[in-house]
Design a protein around this motif. Structure first.
Motif, PDB file in Angstrom:
ATOM      1  N   ALA A   1      16.298  -4.191   1.690  1.00  0.00           N
ATOM      2  CA  ALA A   1      14.946  -4.193   1.114  1.00  0.00           C
ATOM      3  C   ALA A   1      14.213  -5.489   1.349  1.00  0.00           C
ATOM      4  O   ALA A   1      13.842  -6.194   0.422  1.00  0.00           O
ATOM      5  CB  ALA A   1      15.028  -3.870  -0.384  1.00  0.00           C
ATOM      6  N   GLU A   2      13.993  -5.804   2.601  1.00  0.00           N
ATOM      7  CA  GLU A   2      13.265  -7.028   2.931  1.00  0.00           C
ATOM      8  C   GLU A   2      11.857  -6.998   2.356  1.00  0.00           C
ATOM      9  O   GLU A   2      11.362  -8.029   1.898  1.00  0.00           O
ATOM     10  CB  GLU A   2      13.215  -7.179   4.459  1.00  0.00           C
ATOM     11  CG  GLU A   2      12.480  -8.436   4.929  1.00  0.00           C
ATOM     12  CD  GLU A   2      12.511  -8.561   6.430  1.00  0.00           C
ATOM     13  OE1 GLU A   2      11.585  -9.164   6.972  1.00  0.00           O
ATOM     14  OE2 GLU A   2      13.466  -8.059   7.060  1.00  0.00           O
ATOM     15  N   ASP A   3      11.243  -5.813   2.333  1.00  0.00           N
ATOM     16  CA  ASP A   3       9.888  -5.717   1.770  1.00  0.00           C
ATOM     17  C   ASP A   3       9.885  -6.084   0.296  1.00  0.00           C
ATOM     18  O   ASP A   3       8.977  -6.767  -0.191  1.00  0.00           O
ATOM     19  CB  ASP A   3       9.352  -4.290   1.932  1.00  0.00           C
ATOM     20  CG  ASP A   3       9.007  -3.975   3.376  1.00  0.00           C
ATOM     21  OD1 ASP A   3       8.812  -4.924   4.151  1.00  0.00           O
ATOM     22  OD2 ASP A   3       8.936  -2.774   3.712  1.00  0.00           O
ATOM     23  N   VAL A   4      10.928  -5.672  -0.425  1.00  0.00           N
ATOM     24  CA  VAL A   4      10.993  -5.986  -1.849  1.00  0.00           C
ATOM     25  C   VAL A   4      11.220  -7.486  -2.039  1.00  0.00           C
ATOM     26  O   VAL A   4      10.647  -8.114  -2.936  1.00  0.00           O
ATOM     27  CB  VAL A   4      12.109  -5.173  -2.527  1.00  0.00           C
ATOM     28  CG1 VAL A   4      12.169  -5.498  -4.016  1.00  0.00           C
ATOM     29  CG2 VAL A   4      11.883  -3.682  -2.316  1.00  0.00           C
ATOM     30  N   SER A   5      12.077  -8.074  -1.208  1.00  0.00           N
ATOM     31  CA  SER A   5      12.307  -9.522  -1.308  1.00  0.00           C
ATOM     32  C   SER A   5      11.003 -10.281  -1.105  1.00  0.00           C
ATOM     33  O   SER A   5      10.692 -11.234  -1.838  1.00  0.00           O
ATOM     34  CB  SER A   5      13.339  -9.956  -0.254  1.00  0.00           C
ATOM     35  OG  SER A   5      14.569  -9.289  -0.450  1.00  0.00           O
TER      36      SER A   5
ATOM     37  N   LEU B   1      19.253  -8.835  -3.696  1.00  0.00           N
ATOM     38  CA  LEU B   1      18.702  -8.154  -2.532  1.00  0.00           C
ATOM     39  C   LEU B   1      18.973  -8.946  -1.257  1.00  0.00           C
ATOM     40  O   LEU B   1      19.270  -8.383  -0.195  1.00  0.00           O
ATOM     41  CB  LEU B   1      17.193  -7.949  -2.716  1.00  0.00           C
ATOM     42  CG  LEU B   1      16.780  -6.961  -3.809  1.00  0.00           C
ATOM     43  CD1 LEU B   1      15.280  -7.056  -4.047  1.00  0.00           C
ATOM     44  CD2 LEU B   1      17.175  -5.551  -3.423  1.00  0.00           C
ATOM     45  N   THR B   2      18.888 -10.261  -1.345  1.00  0.00           N
ATOM     46  CA  THR B   2      19.097 -11.090  -0.163  1.00  0.00           C
ATOM     47  C   THR B   2      20.556 -11.077   0.266  1.00  0.00           C
ATOM     48  O   THR B   2      20.870 -10.984   1.455  1.00  0.00           O
ATOM     49  CB  THR B   2      18.653 -12.535  -0.460  1.00  0.00           C
ATOM     50  OG1 THR B   2      17.293 -12.520  -0.888  1.00  0.00           O
ATOM     51  CG2 THR B   2      18.777 -13.400   0.782  1.00  0.00           C
ATOM     52  N   ILE B   3      21.427 -11.127  -0.729  1.00  0.00           N
ATOM     53  CA  ILE B   3      22.857 -11.133  -0.404  1.00  0.00           C
ATOM     54  C   ILE B   3      23.239  -9.825   0.282  1.00  0.00           C
ATOM     55  O   ILE B   3      23.993  -9.804   1.263  1.00  0.00           O
ATOM     56  CB  ILE B   3      23.689 -11.342  -1.685  1.00  0.00           C
ATOM     57  CG1 ILE B   3      23.470 -12.767  -2.213  1.00  0.00           C
ATOM     58  CG2 ILE B   3      25.183 -11.105  -1.412  1.00  0.00           C
ATOM     59  CD1 ILE B   3      24.096 -13.008  -3.563  1.00  0.00           C
ATOM     60  N   GLN B   4      22.683  -8.706  -0.242  1.00  0.00           N
ATOM     61  CA  GLN B   4      23.041  -7.411   0.330  1.00  0.00           C
ATOM     62  C   GLN B   4      22.318  -7.137   1.647  1.00  0.00           C
ATOM     63  O   GLN B   4      22.684  -6.220   2.378  1.00  0.00           O
ATOM     64  CB  GLN B   4      22.702  -6.295  -0.658  1.00  0.00           C
ATOM     65  CG  GLN B   4      23.541  -6.359  -1.934  1.00  0.00           C
ATOM     66  CD  GLN B   4      23.123  -5.304  -2.937  1.00  0.00           C
ATOM     67  OE1 GLN B   4      22.220  -4.543  -2.675  1.00  0.00           O
ATOM     68  NE2 GLN B   4      23.818  -5.283  -4.066  1.00  0.00           N
ATOM     69  N   GLY B   5      21.325  -7.977   1.928  1.00  0.00           N
ATOM     70  CA  GLY B   5      20.593  -7.803   3.179  1.00  0.00           C
ATOM     71  C   GLY B   5      19.744  -6.542   3.218  1.00  0.00           C
ATOM     72  O   GLY B   5      19.472  -5.991   4.272  1.00  0.00           O
TER      73      GLY B   5
ATOM     74  N   VAL C   1      14.219   1.682  -2.797  1.00  0.00           N
ATOM     75  CA  VAL C   1      13.241   0.614  -2.573  1.00  0.00           C
ATOM     76  C   VAL C   1      12.054   0.765  -3.520  1.00  0.00           C
ATOM     77  O   VAL C   1      11.562  -0.204  -4.101  1.00  0.00           O
ATOM     78  CB  VAL C   1      12.773   0.635  -1.106  1.00  0.00           C
ATOM     79  CG1 VAL C   1      11.622  -0.354  -0.907  1.00  0.00           C
ATOM     80  CG2 VAL C   1      13.933   0.306  -0.182  1.00  0.00           C
ATOM     81  N   GLU C   2      11.578   2.008  -3.695  1.00  0.00           N
ATOM     82  CA  GLU C   2      10.408   2.210  -4.549  1.00  0.00           C
ATOM     83  C   GLU C   2      10.718   1.817  -5.990  1.00  0.00           C
ATOM     84  O   GLU C   2       9.868   1.234  -6.674  1.00  0.00           O
ATOM     85  CB  GLU C   2       9.951   3.672  -4.489  1.00  0.00           C
ATOM     86  CG  GLU C   2       9.399   4.124  -3.158  1.00  0.00           C
ATOM     87  CD  GLU C   2      10.501   4.574  -2.208  1.00  0.00           C
ATOM     88  OE1 GLU C   2      10.163   5.054  -1.112  1.00  0.00           O
ATOM     89  OE2 GLU C   2      11.696   4.466  -2.578  1.00  0.00           O
ATOM     90  N   PHE C   3      11.921   2.121  -6.441  1.00  0.00           N
ATOM     91  CA  PHE C   3      12.303   1.750  -7.799  1.00  0.00           C
ATOM     92  C   PHE C   3      12.357   0.235  -7.935  1.00  0.00           C
ATOM     93  O   PHE C   3      11.833  -0.347  -8.899  1.00  0.00           O
ATOM     94  CB  PHE C   3      13.669   2.362  -8.131  1.00  0.00           C
ATOM     95  CG  PHE C   3      14.157   2.020  -9.517  1.00  0.00           C
ATOM     96  CD1 PHE C   3      13.614   2.615 -10.641  1.00  0.00           C
ATOM     97  CD2 PHE C   3      15.170   1.080  -9.693  1.00  0.00           C
ATOM     98  CE1 PHE C   3      14.063   2.301 -11.913  1.00  0.00           C
ATOM     99  CE2 PHE C   3      15.622   0.747 -10.954  1.00  0.00           C
ATOM    100  CZ  PHE C   3      15.069   1.366 -12.074  1.00  0.00           C
TER     101      PHE C   3
ATOM    102  N   LEU D   1       0.830  -1.200   0.000  1.00  0.00           N
ATOM    103  CA  LEU D   1       0.000   0.000   0.000  1.00  0.00           C
ATOM    104  C   LEU D   1       0.867   1.253   0.000  1.00  0.00           C
ATOM    105  O   LEU D   1       0.594   2.238  -0.696  1.00  0.00           O
ATOM    106  CB  LEU D   1      -0.923  -0.015   1.216  1.00  0.00           C
ATOM    107  CG  LEU D   1      -1.834   1.217   1.389  1.00  0.00           C
ATOM    108  CD1 LEU D   1      -2.711   1.407   0.180  1.00  0.00           C
ATOM    109  CD2 LEU D   1      -2.670   1.068   2.648  1.00  0.00           C
ATOM    110  N   LYS D   2       1.933   1.235   0.791  1.00  0.00           N
ATOM    111  CA  LYS D   2       2.842   2.374   0.864  1.00  0.00           C
ATOM    112  C   LYS D   2       3.444   2.665  -0.517  1.00  0.00           C
ATOM    113  O   LYS D   2       3.525   3.810  -0.946  1.00  0.00           O
ATOM    114  CB  LYS D   2       3.954   2.079   1.870  1.00  0.00           C
ATOM    115  CG  LYS D   2       4.928   3.244   2.059  1.00  0.00           C
ATOM    116  CD  LYS D   2       6.143   2.816   2.875  1.00  0.00           C
ATOM    117  CE  LYS D   2       5.724   2.295   4.237  1.00  0.00           C
ATOM    118  NZ  LYS D   2       6.905   1.981   5.073  1.00  0.00           N
TER     119      LYS D   2
END
Length: 1649
Positions: A443-447, A437-441, A399-401, A270-271
């Protein structure tokens, strides 16, 4: 697909593929087969072929296919119409990561095969494809980016497409089909099915602004009303939002407040969606217009909103308000803004300012434009560019991108129109992003969002895609990182928040809407074309919604929205609405706006709006609708079909311009069996309405003579602009002017304040521009007018001046000066000469090449070309007309004016002379035709008279020349008509022998004029002032009808010729039986006598009343008679034997009026107990009681018994519903109590008469005033209609009965606004100005010799009771009921000082002889002396009176003040000592004067006591002489400046001048009711001013050898015919009836038999 789940493992325990396909069969059923995409080998072969040989000419399909193949091979080659990537985000040459997408491919599309003919589309997909070809003007193309529809065309189909693109009519029919599908969709309530929704959404890109807006609005409303998430609706809105030309405007502020709150929501999805929509609003470049922004970004906002609503649906109410504000409300307030940037700029200044600032909150983010570019790459198939952008964009870590990129990849993965390889690559891309994204730790929301997308993909029915996604998910588990495994499994088995991906709207499987529309007839299509044409004509119109009113002279507080009234009429049973207004009031503009409104709301089968310019129709009295439909190219068969099956809403504009006199409703047989079914709105200038004008508009009755119901016709006036409307118009005018502004050095463009300040500052301009057309001309003229250094207060703008400036500027703007040829003026003269003023000229060269029209419209003529290019002409086909009817009349008046001098251009010192130029004058336009019936042309020429003395003199000379040359009598008649219209007075002039047949002298002033031997044949002398005029041997055929009666006698007249057939003693209450003509009259000793009407002999005497009989009434059949008495009773009697039937005794005060109900079963009575009561005549029971809080004197039923009207001590007449007692309306206009009421025989009108001496006619149904008759000298006690309602008779205390013609319209009802409420007046010492104090608190300054208003001063808040000029004439002091005295500058009207110590009304104020002091007298019992230069505190308080002080004045030496009071005393005060000098008791003294003889003697006036006394306060002798100067009828008196003459005026209409010393009468003249008199000594004569009932007259009094002579100078206000003392000796042409009546009016002499 479910919205949540408890557990979702990645293993093989998930549901089987077959189960997935079963649960998702709805999706798979609507999925079309994917388009075949070429393989890399095929692509390479195509490239080689393209490089080895150039493309051959042929169908553009082959070229497009080749270009698409080349695009797939070469990333850098861009062939689409979408914008190229921004330089800020261009992909780098070197990639830092292994690319996932290694090829760009053609964007996917839905395949469609076209039909063999466009006359029969089989599917909506076919229609959508062809519609988009038309819209984009391409011979062949896919519309992949905007709807996903492509076509495979064989040669015949390609030929079809080419033919369509070359045929505008076929294109228009296709557009009509798309519009009708939207209409059917709008009307259908079953559109929630996916098929119908898909069908209409597919047409979105090809819809025009109106229908795109309508469709989007429907979907949003439907979304708002659903109770659960509707994905189809969301996707439909999204797809509509992505088109390149959206037609709605987003309300930035409404959305901003909602979205800004949502960006702080803990839900990441939603955000993101809220942030996306919010950034779309914020990213408005400084150099981008509002329109450009909306066109580029509306789709993005819609997508962001879509994401928000998909999450918020269960709690949708709060957000839906914002969403609705973003669409529906803005559709209403900004509908004109859509489609053109100019209107947008005008519609919302605040948002415009925000846009120009570039931000709404100042937080624009870089990721948004990067993400927009990524979307464009995907939409266009440029996947390699997309690949580069994802990893190389400066904001790639935002994150938005990242969230947005994942959304795009997910939408590719789930979209079956992409090929399998591309979809799998999108899934691979998502996995790679997840890994990074996971490796860099980060943007958990994006993952989590990536995992959620992959889960959705595994649910797809396509095994290839879902299996690929599931394999990759399982591979993530096997990567070997424990932490990551935990994360994966936690996501997989935890609660799943389903965020749906917005997929492409699928193609419809069927076309039910198209199937319905295909059955529409050709007539529907032609009506659609007519609708489109008419709506197009209303573009770019500056329109301010006008107000309406029911009466011409209604105030702004009684107005209402005119459009609402018109729509209310269309919804009622009424058939005709008459729209009235002055020239330029906006009738035509409103008529077109009404038509526009009706066409906008038009739906198939609705009544058809049809705007008709009556002046453009040949003989509109016959076949009006058929002629207009033929003009719009309808066939005869279509016309007959519509005649039998359709209702029309006719908007007929310009009844006056068409020169019609016939009833269009009647002559066209509207609403008769087998004829046209129509309602009619018809406009007409009120100036053109003649006698009985309503008969020309009201529906006719039936063949048996029955009248049509009165409620079938309505009437309304267009109100003048209010200040609020003027300011709104100025604001919009400025907005439009700025857009078209061409910079001029040193002349910056004007803003709103510039215009409004000038409108306020230039005297009387605001009143002038309350007319919309004049307002437009004034706004165009003002920058030119104020260029000089002249003070704004000194500028005088008139209507004719505005037209002069407008015409000059028009020619200069068009850079063509027609100084030599004057083609525009010549054309106007030709129109009047050859077409009798008919404004529309039709020119067909083959037909009219040899006619007079060729000079002006021959295409080969240079002069004609100049005319068309530089004159204010409008063209419609082969028809021409001036932009506005008034321009034609203005130019025609210019022809007459410009040629008035033999040399055409007289010098300043030249004196035009007509003598010896008769031959020229015979050919002058003024002599060619009568302009008496051209009120607008007359008004223009009258204004020329006021501004040009040479023209005025020339017109006088023309009149004089007619004495010698009968060949110019038409010019003379026109000339004197113009002069009378201009207010020129002919008082005392020698007009002997003039020839002016047919002239209009209504209201003209000919006091003491010599008209001996004049030809006045057919001259209209209505309300002309002919007092003491010499009409000896004149030819005349007109006169006001007057009859008389004598004291205590009853006169009976035969109405056929108004001859006196009986005369006998009697008086008071009388009545005549409608059954047998028997007379009932008041007898002696409170009796009523019934007897012979010719002899007066009594047959029966009715006895029973104890006091005077006040009213008598017969029942309609003559069986009963009712009598009302001052004994508080009403009695009903049998007329056969005189037996009493009932005594009605409920009234508690004298009963003044009684009348029977039309059927005789009820009775109404009114009484001084302030009630009106109705009774049952059989039982004597009271039925209804109406309370009105004043004594009631008269009562009347309407002929149908539905209305009951009553009159009393109030000047208002209440009209009630006789059945229910509800108050319907009140009739207003009288200034005194009501003594008589009478309904017309047809019940449409009601006449009232009363104490103000007038008879007023009203519309009985609406309560609006129609006419005013003035002429009686005293109060009018009764009025009666003739059986045909053409005439009225009125009886008055002036001992006359007068006969009036009721059809004369607008006579006095609207001609005396300037003198309404005059309370007092004074004349300046130099005799040049007159100051008038009015009831509304204003003070008006008039020029005496010109008879024209000069200045209006305002400041008092209540009635002005006294005005007086200072001795030097430079100042004026006023007293008012508001408790103040005020000092004014006589030259400018500026307020100088306010003397405000008094606590109650100030009754009198006077200057001292030196002019340095004033004295004021008040109801607070104080007399105060003031220094004129000091208003803070009085110089002296003179205290002693015990009641209201009525008057005060200075002694001739200025040392004393005399005052009179209601305490019965007259006191003389010494100013210096502030002590009482003398006191005397004189009851009832209202005025005090010092006599000029020695300055010691006082004249004390008591009008109430009819007493004039003399008192010398320095002597013990008091002279209480009862002079005959004050009769019983006197209501005012005034002493001349020399003190020798006393003037008195009163109720009986006589102005008497007395020698005060001798007490002898020296002048006695009947001038009408007079209640105020003013004097002033001139250099050679005395001037008098008299005020009567809404009249002001100024007189010249000269002393000659044979005595004093009184002559009228000018008059304003109510007009009445005056023939007192006129000499009719030898007059020819009077019939016996006219002669008898004129003699009753006071004429003398014996006319020729």
């Amino acid at each position: 697909m479910t919205n949540s789940r408890q557990e979702r493992p990645l293993s093989n325990s998930s549901p089987s593929r077959a189960e997935k396909r079963t649960t998702n069969n709805a999706l798979s059923a609507t999925q079309p087969k994917p388009v075949r995409i070429i393989s890399p080998q095929e692509l390479q072969d195509a490239i080689m072929n393209a490089m080895s040989s150039a493309p051959k000419s042929g169908s553009t399909l082959t070229i497009s296919a080749t270009v698409a193949q080349l695009s797939a091979a070469f990333v850098s080659l861009e062939i689409t119409n979408t914008p190229s990537p921004s330089p800020n985000f261009s992909p780098p040459v070197q990639q830092s990561r292994k690319p996932i997408f290694i090829y760009s491919i053609a964007a996917p599309s839905i395949a469609v095969a076209l039909p063999q003919s466009d006359t029969r589309f089989e599917t909506t997909t076919q229609l959508a494809y062809v519609s988009n070809l038309i819209r984009n003007c391409l011979s062949t193309a896919s519309i992949d980016a905007h709807g996903g529809v492509g076509a495979f065309l064989d040669p015949p189909q390609q030929a079809l497409v080419d033919a369509i693109l070359q045929d505008e009519d076929r294109q228009d029919r296709i557009r009509w089909l798309t519009a009708m599908i939207v209409e059917e969709f709008s009307a259908s309530r079953s559109f929630r099915t996916s098929t119908i929704l898909s069908e209409v959404i597919l047409l979105g890109p090809s819809l025009n602004q109106e229908y795109h807006r309508k469709l989007l609005n429907i979907l949003i409303i439907e979304l708002d009303t659903t109770t659960s998430l509707e994905v189809d609706l969301l996707q439909g809105i999204s797809q509509l939002g992505k088109v390149k030309d959206p037609s709605h405007i987003v309300d930035h502020e409404a959305l901003f407040s909602v979205l800004d709150r949502l960006t702080g929501n803990p839900d990441p999805y939603l955000k993101y969606q809220a942030a996306y929509a919010l950034q779309c609003l914020m990213n408005i470049p400084h150099d981008e217009t509002h329109r450009e922004f909306v066109l580029r970004h509306t789709g993005n906002i819609a997508m962001g909103l879509l994401g928000v609503t998909s999450v918020c649906k269960l709690g949708f109410s709060g957000f839906s308000d914002g969403l609705r504000n973003a669409t529906t409300s803005s559709l209403e307030t900004g509908s004109q803004a859509v489609g053109e940037a100019r209107s947008m700029l005008e519609s919302d200044d605040e948002i415009l300012a925000i846009i120009k600032g570039g931000v709404l909150s100042g937080r624009r983010q870089l990721w948004y434009p990067a993400l927009r570019e990524a979307e464009e790459h995907v939409r266009s198939g440029r996947l390699v560019d997309f690949n580069h952008l994802v990893f190389e964009a400066p904001c790639c870590q935002d994150v938005e991108f990242q969230w947005g990129i994942c959304r795009l990849l997910g939408e590719i993965a789930v979209d079956p129109l992409w090929n399998a390889a591309t979809r799998q690559d999108a899934i691979d891309f998502l996995v790679e992003l997840y890994k990074e994204l996971t490796i860099q730790g980060l943007a958990e929301d994006v993952s989590n969002w990536v995992l959620d997308i992959l889960h959705q993909v595994t649910d797809l029915p396509d095994i290839t895609i879902s299996s690929h996604a599931e394999t990759l998910l399982q591979g993530l588990e096997r990567r070997g990182y424990a932490g990551e495994k935990t994360l994966d499994r936690d996501v997989q088995v935890g609660p799943f928040s389903f965020y749906p991906l917005l997929t492409r709207q699928t193609a419809p499987t069927s076309s039910p809407l198209l199937a319905q529309v295909r059955d529409f007839s050709d007539i529907d299509y032609d009506l659609h074309k007519l609708r489109a044409q008419r709506l197009e004509k209303r573009d770019d119109i500056l329109y301010i919604p006008p107000q309406g009113k029911f009466a011409f002279n209604s105030s702004h507080k009684d107005t209402f929205p005119l459009m609402e009234k018109a729509l209310e009429f269309l919804a009622s049973r009424a058939q005709v609405l008459l729209l009235l207004g002055d020239s330029g009031a906006g009738k035509s503009t409103f008529s077109l706006e009404l038509e526009n409104s009706l066409w906008k709301d038009y739906k198939r089968g609705n009544p058809i709006p049809l705007h008709i310019n009556l002046a453009a129709i040949d003989n509109p009295a016959l076949d009006l609708i058929g002629k207009q439909l033929r003009y719009h190219n309808f066939s005869e068969s279509q016309i007959q079909y519509l005649k039998q099956r359709q209702q029309f809403l006719l908007i007929c504009d310009g009844y006056d311009e068409s020169r019609l006199t016939r009833n269009l409703h009647t002559t066209n047989h509207l609403n008769k069996p087998g004829q046209w079914n129509a309602k009619v709105v018809i406009s007409c200038r009120s100036q053109y309405l003649g006698p009985e004008y309503r008969a020309r508009f009201e529906p006719a009755g039936n063949l048996y003579g029955h009248r049509a119901p009165a409620d079938l016709s309505q009437e309304v006036f267009i109100a003048s602009f209010s200040m609020a409307q003027i300011k709104l118009y100025v604001k919009r005018f400025v907005g439009r002017t700025l857009l078209d502004y061409v910079p001029v050095p040193g002349r910056p463009p004007w803003g709103v304040d510039d215009y409004t300040n000038k409108l306020d500052a230039i005297p009387n301009l605001i009143d002038l521009v309350s007319n919309p057309f004049l307002l437009t001309m004034a706004l165009r003229a003002l920058p030119t007018v104020v260029q000089s250094e002249q003070a704004l207060s000194d500028i005088r703008l008139t209507r004719i001046g505005l037209y002069d400036i407008f015409t000059k500027d028009w020619l200069e703007t068009n850079r063509l000066r027609l100084e030599d040829s004057f083609l525009s003026e010549d054309l106007s003269a030709a129109i009047f000469q050859h077409q009798k003023g008919h404004p529309v000229i039709g020119y067909l060269h083959q037909r009219d090449a040899q006619s007079w029209k060729a000079r002006f419209f021959d295409p080969a003529s240079h002069e004609a070309t100049m005319l068309r290019e530089s004159s204010p002409l409008a063209r419609s086909g082969h028809r021409y007309r001036f932009l506005h009817r008034s321009l034609l009349e203005y130019l025609y008046s210019r022809v007459i004016f410009d040629l008035f001098h033999p040399a055409n251009q007289p010098g300043e010192d030249d004196h035009p002379n007509v003598e010896g130029t008769s031959v020229l004058l015979a050919d002058h336009p003024l002599n060619q035709r009568s302009i008496v019936d051209e009120p607008s042309t007359l008004q223009f020429l009258a204004e020329r008279v006021e501004s040009n003395d040479l023209f005025k003199t020339w017109l006088h000379d023309v009149i004089g020349e007619s004495k010698k040359d009968g060949g110019i009598e038409q010019a003379a008649a026109n000339a004197i008509t113009i002069l009378v219209r201009a207010g020129t007075q002919f008082n005392g002039e020698d007009l002997q022998g003039i020839r002016i047949p047919g002239a209009d002298l209504r209201g003209g002033e000919f006091d003491s004029a010599n008209l001996e031997g004049a030809d006045l044949s057919n001259v209209n002398l209505g309300k002309a002032w002919l007092r003491r005029a010499n009409l000896t041997n004149a030819q005349i055929r007109r006169g006001n009808l007057v009859a008389s009666t004598k004291n205590d006698k009853i006169h009976v007249y035969k109405t056929a010729n108004w001859t006196n057939i009986a005369e006998y003693q009697g008086g008071g209450a009388i009545a005549i039986s409608p059954a047998n003509g028997e007379l009932a009259k008041r007898g002696e000793n409170n009796t009523v006598e019934l007897g012979n009407v010719l002899t007066g002999e009594a047959r029966i005497t009715l006895r029973g009343h104890d006091q005077t009989i006040s009213c008598i009434s017969y029942s309609s059949d003559g069986t009963y008679i009712a009598t009302a008495s001052e004994d508080n009773t009403v009695r009903i009697w049998s007329t056969q034997f005189g037996d009493p039937v009932h005594a009605l005794e409920s009234h508690t005060q004298p009963v003044r009026g009684v009348t029977f109900f039309p059927d005789g079963l009820q009775l109404a009575s009114c009484s001084q107990d302030s009630t009106v009561r109705t009774w049952d005549t059989k039982t004597g029971q009271e039925l209804l009681r109406f309370n009105y809080d004043v004594d009631m004197f008269t009562v009347a039923y309407s002929p149908n018994g539905l209305q009951l009207a009553a009159g009393g001590a109030s000047p208002r007449v209440p009209v009630w519903d006789a059945r229910t007692g509800d108050l319907l309306h009140e009739l207003t206009g009288h200034t005194g109590g009501i003594l008589g009421l009478e309904f017309s025989p047809d019940g449409l009108h009601i006449a009232s008469c009363g104490q103000d001496g007038t008879i007023r006619l009203f519309d009985a149904l609406k309560g609006t005033p129609l006419n005013t008759f003035s002429g009686h000298l005293f109060e009018v006690t009764c009025a009666a209609y003739s059986p045909t309602k053409d005439y009225m008779a009125s009886g008055s205390r002036d001992k006359t009965v007068r006969i009036w013609k009721t059809g004369e319209p607008w006579s006095d009802a609207f001609s005396h606004r300037q003198v309404e409420g005059i309370e007092c007046l004074d004349i300046s010492q130099n005799g040049k100005l007159i100051a008038i104090g009015k009831a509304d608190g204003s003070i008006h300054f008039w020029e005496i010799w010109a008879g024209k208003p000069r200045i209006i001063s305002t400041g008092h808040t209540s009635q002005v009771l006294k005005v007086e000029f200072s001795p030097n004439g430079e100042q004026v002091v006023s007293a008012s009921m508001d408790g103040t005295a005020r000092l004014w500058c006589a030259e400018t009207g500026k307020l100088l000082r306010v003397f405000g110590v008094h606590q109650r009304a100030v009754n009198d104020v006077s200057f001292s002889p030196c002019g340095k002091r004033i004295v004021s007298a008040s109801d607070d019992r104080l007399v105060l002396v003031w220094d004129v230069d000091k208003a803070d505190e009085p110089e002296s308080y003179l205290i002693g009176h015990e009641s209201k002080v009525l008057g005060a004045t200075f002694s001739p030496d200025g040392e004393q003040v005399v005052s009179c009071s209601k305490d019965g005393t007259v006191r003389v005060w010494d100013i210096s000592s502030r002590k009482l000098f003398a006191l005397a008791s004189f009851e009832g003294v209202e005025q005090v004067f010092y006599t000029p003889e020695g300055g010691q003697e006082l004249m004390l006036v008591s009008i109430a006591a009819h007493n004039l006394s003399r008192w010398n306060p320095r002597s013990s002798r008091n002279f209480d002489g009862q002079h005959e100067l004050i009769d019983l009828d006197v209501v005012c008196c005034s002493l001349s400046p020399c003190g020798k003459l006393m003037a008195t005026g009163g109720d009986r209409g006589s102005l008497e001048l007395w020698d005060r010393i001798l007490g002898t009468l020296i002048v006695d003249s009947i001038i009408g009711l007079t209640y105020a008199i003013g004097w002033r000594q001139g250099s050679e004569c005395l001037y008098l001013s008299t005020v009567g009932l809404d009249t002001l007259k100024v007189w010249k009094l000269e002393q000659k050898k044979d005595g004093y002579h009184l002559q009228l100078l000018w008059r304003i206000g109510l007009r009445e015919l005056s023939l007192v003392g006129a000499n009719l000796e030898g007059v020819v042409g009077l019939d016996p009836f006219d002669l008898k009546l004129m003699k009753q009016h006071g004429v003398k002499g014996t006319p020729h038999e």
